[in-house]
Motif scaffolding. Structure first.
Motif, short mmCIF file in Angstrom:
data_model
loop_
_atom_site.label_atom_id
_atom_site.label_comp_id
_atom_site.label_asym_id
_atom_site.label_seq_id
_atom_site.Cartn_x
_atom_site.Cartn_y
_atom_site.Cartn_z
N LYS A 54 -28.92 8.74 6.56
CA LYS A 54 -30.32 8.64 6.15
C LYS A 54 -30.80 9.91 5.45
O LYS A 54 -31.44 9.84 4.38
CB LYS A 54 -31.19 8.36 7.37
CG LYS A 54 -32.70 8.45 7.12
CD LYS A 54 -33.48 8.19 8.37
CE LYS A 54 -33.30 9.30 9.39
NZ LYS A 54 -33.93 10.57 8.95
N ASN A 55 -30.51 11.06 6.03
CA ASN A 55 -31.03 12.31 5.47
C ASN A 55 -30.52 12.56 4.05
O ASN A 55 -31.28 12.97 3.17
CB ASN A 55 -30.66 13.49 6.38
CG ASN A 55 -31.35 13.43 7.71
OD1 ASN A 55 -32.38 12.79 7.86
ND2 ASN A 55 -30.79 14.10 8.72
N GLN A 58 -32.27 10.15 1.59
CA GLN A 58 -33.66 10.53 1.33
C GLN A 58 -33.73 11.76 0.42
O GLN A 58 -34.56 11.81 -0.50
CB GLN A 58 -34.38 10.82 2.65
CG GLN A 58 -34.75 9.55 3.42
CD GLN A 58 -35.53 9.86 4.68
OE1 GLN A 58 -35.11 10.65 5.51
NE2 GLN A 58 -36.69 9.23 4.82
N VAL A 92 -26.01 2.59 4.17
CA VAL A 92 -26.73 3.73 4.74
C VAL A 92 -27.09 3.42 6.19
O VAL A 92 -27.42 2.28 6.53
CB VAL A 92 -28.01 4.05 3.92
CG1 VAL A 92 -28.97 2.88 3.92
CG2 VAL A 92 -28.68 5.31 4.46
N ASP A 94 -29.79 3.97 8.91
CA ASP A 94 -31.21 4.34 9.04
C ASP A 94 -31.77 3.64 10.27
O ASP A 94 -32.53 2.67 10.18
CB ASP A 94 -31.97 3.92 7.77
CG ASP A 94 -33.43 4.34 7.79
OD1 ASP A 94 -33.80 5.20 8.61
OD2 ASP A 94 -34.21 3.78 6.98
N GLU A 98 -36.77 4.47 8.26
CA GLU A 98 -37.64 5.49 7.70
C GLU A 98 -37.67 5.51 6.18
O GLU A 98 -38.57 6.10 5.58
CB GLU A 98 -37.20 6.87 8.20
CG GLU A 98 -37.41 7.07 9.68
CD GLU A 98 -37.13 8.50 10.11
OE1 GLU A 98 -37.22 9.40 9.26
OE2 GLU A 98 -36.80 8.71 11.28
N ILE A 99 -36.70 4.90 5.53
CA ILE A 99 -36.58 5.02 4.07
C ILE A 99 -37.42 3.95 3.38
O ILE A 99 -37.31 2.76 3.66
CB ILE A 99 -35.12 4.88 3.64
CG1 ILE A 99 -34.25 5.96 4.29
CG2 ILE A 99 -35.00 4.97 2.11
CD1 ILE A 99 -32.77 5.78 4.05
N TYR A 101 -37.80 2.13 -0.03
CA TYR A 101 -36.95 1.91 -1.19
C TYR A 101 -37.78 1.56 -2.43
O TYR A 101 -38.78 0.83 -2.34
CB TYR A 101 -35.95 0.79 -0.92
CG TYR A 101 -34.92 1.17 0.12
CD1 TYR A 101 -33.77 1.86 -0.23
CD2 TYR A 101 -35.11 0.85 1.46
CE1 TYR A 101 -32.82 2.21 0.72
CE2 TYR A 101 -34.17 1.20 2.41
CZ TYR A 101 -33.03 1.88 2.05
OH TYR A 101 -32.11 2.24 2.99
N THR A 113 -28.30 -1.66 4.67
CA THR A 113 -28.77 -0.64 5.60
C THR A 113 -28.49 -1.05 7.05
O THR A 113 -28.58 -2.23 7.40
CB THR A 113 -30.27 -0.34 5.40
OG1 THR A 113 -30.67 0.72 6.27
CG2 THR A 113 -31.14 -1.56 5.65
N LEU A 115 -29.54 -0.79 10.90
CA LEU A 115 -30.81 -0.59 11.61
C LEU A 115 -30.64 -0.72 13.12
O LEU A 115 -29.67 -1.28 13.61
CB LEU A 115 -31.84 -1.63 11.15
CG LEU A 115 -32.12 -1.73 9.65
CD1 LEU A 115 -32.97 -2.97 9.39
CD2 LEU A 115 -32.80 -0.47 9.15
N TYR A 134 -29.43 -6.06 5.33
CA TYR A 134 -29.45 -5.22 6.53
C TYR A 134 -28.70 -5.89 7.67
O TYR A 134 -28.53 -7.10 7.70
CB TYR A 134 -30.88 -4.87 6.95
CG TYR A 134 -31.83 -6.02 7.20
CD1 TYR A 134 -31.77 -6.77 8.39
CD2 TYR A 134 -32.81 -6.35 6.28
CE1 TYR A 134 -32.67 -7.80 8.63
CE2 TYR A 134 -33.71 -7.38 6.50
CZ TYR A 134 -33.64 -8.10 7.68
OH TYR A 134 -34.53 -9.14 7.91
#
Length: 237
Positions: A54-55, A58, A92, A94, A98-99, A101, A113, A115, A134
């Protein structure tokens, strides 16, 4: 079953990852002039998907943090298959959603993603509206073996390149999910303690994230500009 997972990373000779901190090579070239080799070698690995944490995602692409609705919608924690026009997929992790898009692709590859089941219904709606796939990795979203199983079973991904930062690399290492390590060593040094490094598992001193794993060197070569390529296989011992 899970995909074959290759950790593909570019570091200084002291294992640090922030290339803006690296010293310049002896001929004065900037790190940016050399770092393109990382993407080139990554393509040669020919995996069906590639992955960030995630980091990293972002910082590079989607900096806005999602604001979850106070009155939320009902959640459905089944896998959602969104747009899939690209040959490769981008994955990713996450867990808390938090992201925010603004696109359903990263470098042209459709996004999947990972989750946690507690993520809000409003966030799931955001993903569906964007056409982003997801899947869920347990209540907290941190069950990486489950996530990798779903990638293989539900998305048909048989090989994946992990290209994240030290935190997600460390999580995959601790979970024993890595099959190979593709390490490119830049001819420069950082030198500062505490700077992010190749593997960064957050645990106590009594923990050994790499325990039960050993590396076999498959290939070593010197590339242009003094970059060294090391390719290892993980063995369970």
């Amino acid at each position: 079953m899970k995909p074959k997972i290759i950790c593909h990373i570019f570091s200084s000779v002291d294992g640090r990852l922030l290339n803006e901190r690296w010293t310049r090579p002896y001929d004065g070239k900037a790190p940016g002039e050399i770092c393109g080799v990382y993407a080139e070698v990554g393509k040669e690995l020919r995996t069906q998907a590639w992955m960030f944490g995630k980091n990293t995602l972002q910082q590079l692409y989607f900096p806005e943090v999602f604001i979850h609705a106070e009155k939320d919608e009902t959640r459905d924690v089944t896998t959602y298959l969104g747009h899939r026009a690209s040959e490769r997929l981008f994955v990713v992790a996450d867990p808390t959603g938090e992201i925010t898009y603004t696109s359903d692709t990263v470098r042209g590859d459709n996004i999947v993603t990972i989750l946690g089941e507690q993520v809000s219904g409003s966030y799931l709606k955001h993903l569906r509206d964007m056409g982003i796939s997801y899947l869920f990795a347990g209540t907290d979203g941190c069950d990486l073996p489950l996530a990798m199983h779903k990638l293989r079973a539900e998305f048909g991904i048989r090989s994946l390149t992990l290209q994240g930062g030290g935190m997600i690399n460390g999580s995959f290492l601790k979970a024993g999910l890595l099959d190979e390590l593709s390490l490119l060593v830049y001819p420069g040094i950082d030198g500062l303690a505490g700077v992010p490094s190749i593997f960064e598992y957050l645990g106590g001193e009594e923990e050994f994230p790499a325990s039960g794993q050993a590396l076999e060197l498959l290939d070593a070569s010197v590339l242009e500009n003094g970059v060294v390529k090391l390719h290892y296989k993980f063995h369970r011992i």
